[in-house]
Scaffold this active site. Sequence first.
Site, PDB file in Angstrom:
ATOM      1  N   ASP A 183      29.091 -33.054  47.911  1.00 11.51           N
ATOM      2  CA  ASP A 183      27.634 -33.516  47.507  1.00 11.51           C
ATOM      3  C   ASP A 183      27.429 -32.701  46.464  1.00 11.51           C
ATOM      4  O   ASP A 183      27.104 -31.708  46.466  1.00 11.51           O
ATOM      5  CB  ASP A 183      26.685 -33.183  48.696  1.00 11.51           C
ATOM      6  N   HIS A 184      27.494 -33.378  45.249  1.00  9.38           N
ATOM      7  CA  HIS A 184      27.059 -32.498  44.008  1.00  9.38           C
ATOM      8  C   HIS A 184      26.059 -31.587  43.800  1.00  9.38           C
ATOM      9  O   HIS A 184      25.754 -30.757  43.263  1.00  9.38           O
ATOM     10  CB  HIS A 184      27.464 -33.027  42.598  1.00  9.38           C
ATOM     11  N   HIS A 246      21.895 -36.037  49.135  1.00  6.43           N
ATOM     12  CA  HIS A 246      21.253 -35.076  48.489  1.00  6.43           C
ATOM     13  C   HIS A 246      19.873 -34.433  49.096  1.00  6.43           C
ATOM     14  O   HIS A 246      19.706 -33.183  49.134  1.00  6.43           O
ATOM     15  CB  HIS A 246      20.954 -35.383  46.994  1.00  6.43           C
TER      16      HIS A 246
HETATM   17  C1  BG6 Z   1      24.216 -39.415  42.301  1.00  6.86           C
HETATM   18  C2  BG6 Z   1      23.601 -40.842  42.707  1.00  6.86           C
HETATM   19  O1  BG6 Z   1      24.644 -38.976  43.710  1.00  6.86           O
HETATM   20  O2  BG6 Z   1      22.981 -38.393  41.933  1.00  6.86           O
HETATM   21  C3  BG6 Z   1      22.874 -41.344  41.103  1.00  6.86           C
HETATM   22  O3  BG6 Z   1      24.730 -41.915  42.875  1.00  6.86           O
HETATM   23  C4  BG6 Z   1      21.758 -40.245  40.691  1.00  6.86           C
HETATM   24  O4  BG6 Z   1      22.401 -42.483  41.630  1.00  6.86           O
HETATM   25  C5  BG6 Z   1      22.656 -38.926  40.722  1.00  6.86           C
HETATM   26  O5  BG6 Z   1      21.386 -40.788  39.572  1.00  6.86           O
HETATM   27  C6  BG6 Z   1      21.506 -37.632  40.463  1.00  6.86           C
HETATM   28  O6  BG6 Z   1      22.304 -36.828  40.195  1.00  6.86           O
HETATM   29  P1  BG6 Z   1      21.280 -35.366  39.304  1.00  6.86           P
HETATM   30  O7  BG6 Z   1      22.519 -34.426  39.371  1.00  6.86           O
HETATM   31  O8  BG6 Z   1      21.382 -36.019  37.926  1.00  6.86           O
HETATM   32  O9  BG6 Z   1      19.942 -35.212  39.677  1.00  6.86           O
END
Ligand code: BG6
Length: 497
Positions: A183-184, A246
């Site tokens: 989960d980045h 997230h």
């Molecule tokens: C991803 C989603 O996990 O996270 C995307 O699939 C989203 O739809 C993105 O835009 C948002 O990531 P960050 O790091 O730009 O907030």
Amino acid sequence: MFPQSEKPSERIGFVIFGVTGDLTRRKLIPALYQLSLAEQLPDELVIIGFARRDWSDEFMRAELKKGVEEFSPVKPLDQDKLDELLGCMYYVRSSFDDPEGYHRLAEKMDQLEITNRIYYLSTPPSAYRTIINGIGEACLAECATGWVRVVIEKPFGHDLSSARELDNHVHQVFDESQVYRIDHYLGKETVQNILVFRFANGIFEPLWNRNYIDNVQITVSETVGVGSRAGYYDTAGVIRDMFQNHILQLLALTAMEAPVAFSAAAVRDEKVKVLQAVRPLQGEEALRHTFRAQYVAGTIAGKRVLGYKDEPNVPDNSVTETLLAARLEVDSWRWAGVPFYIRCGKRLPKRVTEIAIQFKQVPLPLFGWQNMAGDAPNVLVLNIQPEEGITLRIGAKKPGPINTIEPVQLDFSYAESFGATPPEAYERLLLDSMNGDATLFTRADEVETAWTITSDIIQAWQDFPVKNLPVYEAGTWGFAAMDEFIRRDGRTWRNLT
Ligand code: BG6
């Protein structure tokens, strides 16, 4: 503190399934390049790309080089470092369902003397099972002389039952201790800082509960639309794309109890407990406590943008939500009665991710002065992005003969205090996967609990389908109904303009 991410000392083979895809070009290789600049990659790293396309080692290196040129946050590039990184990359061409391909992969790993290895599934989720089978059948999931790990991208399943099925499948080949689910958001420095802020500072924790906190607002607002991802997004919506992973992770980190140690097991145990305490939203309760909408054409930063249904590959009758508001409660002693409001969507006016802790009003309005009657002044905001930092709003007496209390802010900014913007989330996560630290990856029971919460809501939406999904103009914060959603509790959304 979080365990240190040190430079791994072993020889490691990093096998990327789906190396020809967007994620590899945009995120993985630029992150590896950043790590190489910081001298954090193992001295003996070998990267093997595995995919269907008719690429060669040379062609893959050239393509991935373009990716680093385009997506590396640090310019100009260090050509020597980049060439060194590209020089350790090899390509294995195969479809994911061809057993021969896995044998060629095994041969390549033998040739390159790789024992410790990471399989990174950077493919559409539909390929996960096939790849895991392929690895299992070729007996590549274990190695007598080294360790083997698998990193799996989100989305992990489409609902509770598919997530369980996928887990069963993964566990037929890998032990849970080998599995690193990404989960980045957990790799973002400011997300990690939630725990440091809470548990390395003594002064906030005594206030971090129902006695002092009125409500918590978690906002993840994006200016981007679905772009070219409609094929996936239309089957996901905000609820699967952002909420299940997230958002619930942000909630878990905000609401969890102190872990007994900063170990993968202890941190994840506490996160699971909080998720288990989230009150299920089922049937009409789910309808009452969630709000969905879809963007129509509008203007963002002075540019006209398409409505969701006009984006390529979105069906005309789509009722997929691109904006979601939800009201959750955590049924624990710490949080009973404190609503957690969620607001998350695409094509909103501003890119902001933040967690706002709204503290209660003072018990007695001692000053009959202007501004004390309205909102309580104390809001603590954890700014996750783009302006990473923490602010605390307090009421202060405005100088002058007229007695007025005005809100003022105490500010901490990452950029100002540390003189640098935090590293990309993938850098930390890739390094941790090499070091065998799973603290920032989600565990099977955690994913399953998050899906339980999410699937209940999806089920209610399916049982009571909407005929006309509300719409909002791109570039606006929504509309009266969005405000009404929270106003009926006597509260308002934090103003982010
Ligand atoms: C991803 C989603 O996990 O996270 C995307 O699939 C989203 O739809 C993105 O835009 C948002 O990531 P960050 O790091 O730009 O907030």
